[in-house]
Design a protein around this motif. Sequence first.
Motif, PDB file in Angstrom:
ATOM      1  N   VAL A  41       0.843  -1.202   0.000  1.00 20.76           N
ATOM      2  CA  VAL A  41       0.000   0.000   0.000  1.00 20.76           C
ATOM      3  C   VAL A  41       0.875   1.248   0.000  1.00 20.76           C
ATOM      4  CG1 VAL A  41      -1.662   1.344   1.338  1.00 20.76           C
ATOM      5  CG2 VAL A  41      -2.004  -1.102   1.060  1.00 20.76           C
ATOM      6  N   ASP A  45       0.863   3.885  -3.069  1.00 18.64           N
ATOM      7  CA  ASP A  45       0.633   5.299  -2.789  1.00 18.64           C
ATOM      8  C   ASP A  45       1.740   6.149  -3.411  1.00 18.64           C
ATOM      9  OD1 ASP A  45      -0.719   7.461  -1.671  1.00 18.64           O
ATOM     10  OD2 ASP A  45       0.468   7.407   0.158  1.00 18.64           O
ATOM     11  N   LEU A 323      -7.040   3.225  -2.327  1.00 16.39           N
ATOM     12  CA  LEU A 323      -5.906   2.730  -1.551  1.00 16.39           C
ATOM     13  C   LEU A 323      -6.196   2.781  -0.055  1.00 16.39           C
ATOM     14  CD1 LEU A 323      -2.632   4.054  -3.190  1.00 16.39           C
ATOM     15  CD2 LEU A 323      -3.468   1.729  -3.050  1.00 16.39           C
ATOM     16  N   ARG A 327      -6.118  -0.288   2.493  1.00 17.81           N
ATOM     17  CA  ARG A 327      -5.365  -0.254   3.751  1.00 17.81           C
ATOM     18  C   ARG A 327      -6.256  -0.680   4.923  1.00 17.81           C
ATOM     19  NH1 ARG A 327      -0.660   2.588   4.720  1.00 17.81           N
ATOM     20  NH2 ARG A 327      -0.972   3.860   2.853  1.00 17.81           N
TER      21      ARG A 327
END
Length: 467
Positions: A41, A45, A323, A327
């Motif tokens: 993640v 990002d 995202l 998460r």
Amino acid sequence: MRLIHLKLAARNVRRQPHRTIALGGAVAFSALVMTLISGFVNGMDSAIQDNVTLYSGGHVLVSGYTVSWSGRLQSRFADEAVANIVQSAYPEIRTASPISQTRATVVFGSREVQLSLRGVDWGKDELYHSSLILSKGDWKSLAAPRTMLMSAQTAARFGLSTGDAVLVRLSTASGQQNVTDYTVAAIYDDGAAGGMSTAFVAFSDLTADLNMKEHEQQAIAIFLKNSTSAENAAQTITKALSEKGYTVSRGAAPTSGALSASSESFVSSVVGSGAAGTAATGTTTGTAAGSSGAGASRRAAAGTVTYYVSTVQELAGEISSALGSIRWIGYAVFALMLIVSATGISNSYRMVLLERTKEIGMLRCIGYKKKDVFSSFIAEGILLAGGAALVGVILGLPVGFGIGLVPFNPHGDFGTALVQGHLKFVPSIGQLALILVFVTIVAVAAVFLPAKKAADVVPVEALRKTA
């Protein structure tokens, strides 16, 4: 916690290898999964921000929209002082160059495709030269007039190569239709750019095609030394422009076109009714006579310019939100695994308590206190869970980097989250430490009740019951 407690705990962990492997394996797997989720993640990002920077042209964009005589919002402005204010407002700006962009139809033979066409000042560019990998042609060829840098995917669809000429149909800034031509001078590897399919031409060429004057531009693309400072830079630039009398708003700019009632209300709320307009541009804001009634919307005066300052994080938009969802799903999976592991640890140590009742009684008889028995159980849980979590984290690193070597389709749904067609694994030391700490705390909580019951065992009764 005394050394003797740790030695006793270590011995007890080794006494039942099958149980230790089963419990430790569950904890290690939980830690491994969370290590992978957090690392990927973080990587996605970072990749999204890098790729969106390529898509948008910079870490911060300052777009200008001018109200035409017909009330349409046109993506153009002509104030050269804006660039100077932007450049001097924030010292960590690497480049601040004008860009223009439009949706265009590229035609080659009997085939055509719609894509984004961006005008870039190649003389000031620093972002694309350092980020795009050319598969054909070279940067020197793009210095020639009427040349285009095209993506490999689009070139393959057309069967294009360097030197081929294409027709381009587009709408000018004022809404008229225009047809022009370009020569493909270079092709870039779109797989190495997150699946981007934008075509690039010289800023001056696209400005002329959009029927804009030489000193006009659509936006200023700002490239910073570090993308993490984009929000701070945007706030500073917004404040600097506002102090100079410009009308500035944060966030992505609206789509140019007819100024609808909602757009009129928005512009009116920004520039104010009857107030002075953008001082530095010499325009004023007024109210137009609308329809009768109290709800008549106010129309901004022709020539009024509103500026929009957006960051790469804001432009990432829905992808970054997705995202965030990934998460939180990862956190939920990790929490579920910890609950299962904690339940297993707690039940196992209840069994351990029954198995070691006589041993606990003997220890109490030779001088062990309640707190010593309690500490031994807690130490055993910490060694088991903490050691297993450490193993899971360590195993997660090569697994994560190994997965990062697997190629994915950069033109798929997650193309924007890829770097050169691969997932980026970016483990954070802080996050890994939190995984270890959290797993250890959960293990202590799971062992707490069995440890307390073990500490409360009466020595005489323990020996009598197990004699």
